[in-house]
Motif scaffolding. Sequence first.
Motif, PDB file in Angstrom:
ATOM      1  N   UNK A  13       1.060  -0.988   0.045  1.00 40.83           N
ATOM      2  CA  UNK A  13      -0.196   0.063   0.351  1.00 40.83           C
ATOM      3  C   UNK A  13       0.555   0.864  -0.006  1.00 40.83           C
ATOM      4  N   UNK A  14       2.256   0.829  -0.174  1.00 41.39           N
ATOM      5  CA  UNK A  14       3.100   2.683  -0.011  1.00 41.39           C
ATOM      6  C   UNK A  14       4.198   1.961   0.087  1.00 41.39           C
ATOM      7  N   UNK A  15       4.694   2.808  -0.689  1.00 41.42           N
ATOM      8  CA  UNK A  15       6.826   2.377  -0.888  1.00 41.42           C
ATOM      9  C   UNK A  15       7.435   3.535   0.114  1.00 41.42           C
ATOM     10  N   UNK A  16       8.191   3.517   1.171  1.00 40.50           N
ATOM     11  CA  UNK A  16       9.195   4.779   1.475  1.00 40.50           C
ATOM     12  C   UNK A  16      10.335   4.654   0.998  1.00 40.50           C
ATOM     13  N   UNK A  17      11.057   5.432   0.501  1.00 37.03           N
ATOM     14  CA  UNK A  17      12.351   5.499  -0.116  1.00 37.03           C
ATOM     15  C   UNK A  17      13.658   6.141   0.315  1.00 37.03           C
ATOM     16  N   UNK A  18      14.439   4.704   0.887  1.00 40.87           N
ATOM     17  CA  UNK A  18      15.546   5.018   2.257  1.00 40.87           C
ATOM     18  C   UNK A  18      16.893   6.545   1.043  1.00 40.87           C
ATOM     19  N   UNK A  19      16.567   7.178   1.197  1.00 44.59           N
ATOM     20  CA  UNK A  19      17.703   7.989   0.365  1.00 44.59           C
ATOM     21  C   UNK A  19      19.329   8.030   1.253  1.00 44.59           C
TER      22      UNK A  19
END
Length: 298
Positions: A239-245
């Motif tokens: 349902x969601x994707x968080x990018x870890x920059x």
Amino acid sequence: MGSATTPARAATVHDAPDPGRPVIEIAAARTHYATPAGPLPVLDGVDLAVRPGEVVAVVGPSGCGKTTLLRVLQGLAPLDSGEVAVHGAAPGGAAETGYVFQQPSLFPWWNVRRNIEFGLKLRARGRRTSAAERRAQADRLLEIVGLTGFHDFRPAALSGGMQQRVNLARALAIDPAVLLLDEPFSAVDTLTRERLQRVLSRTLHALGTAAVIVTHDIREAVFLGDRVAVMSERPGRIVATFTVDHPRPRTEDFQHGEQLAAIAARVYRHLKDGDERAHAEQAAPAADAPHPEKRRAR
Ligand SMILES: Nc1ncnc2c1ncn2[C@@H]1O[C@H](COP(=O)(O)OP(=O)(O)OP(=O)(O)O)[C@@H](O)[C@H]1O
């Protein structure tokens, strides 16, 4: 900083291989288990693409289908509909996937080096490799996971954390297209766990191996993942994707720093909101049930 995106739909799968294409492609994947009470839908439209060398961490409520997703990637859980490909082919075929599970599964009667050489033999797939070559490769993997000098030890003579490092080296020895990890560090204490997270981050970076890691630990997901995929309640989907920059390999500074804490807080908030919505739905009366006030009035 991390950014949340709605999940990108995977490209068409099973078409001609190309070097830049994702190593994992799952599109609209649906699956169920047969139970005595009837079919239990577990995955409901999972979309995920993992690029070469990318690490995706998967978090979600207990029972939402995370392990089942890894089973789909191993070719152990057939899909009802949708598509899945590992290195452009159906999973479970020639494209190897390496696995690391919660409990190390080493051969107790073999020393560390032979356990790793077992993975190297699998990798050779019948091709002859010299003993000296295998020994050199095993020792290199031992060095990468920080266990130089322990090659003669039997697993029972190592701590749980050291055994898990050998397990990791053995899984990597087959040179997998993608490494699948299911709660790999949940059986060890906090400091060992953090150390193992750093070893894993360094190792995946050194070998350029793509990985999907399932974990209940949000901080671990952020520490290890280039992206953190959040699954819904069962039947699960992303349902969601968080990018870890943040560059890899990641260090202790990142592990205990503000950036990780801030991204973890956002992932936590997303999970918490989903949990509250799911429980509000469970608690709500069915549409055709009389309102509790009306029931009392009768
Ligand atoms: N072999 C099976 N037969 C029937 N149902 C199963 C089977 N394996 C898992 N399930 C059910 O499928 C659902 C998803 O299980 P799965 O293990 O994939 O969830 P999970 O997200 O990994 O859970 P957890 O975080 O608690 O480990 C659960 O409701 C589980 O009870």
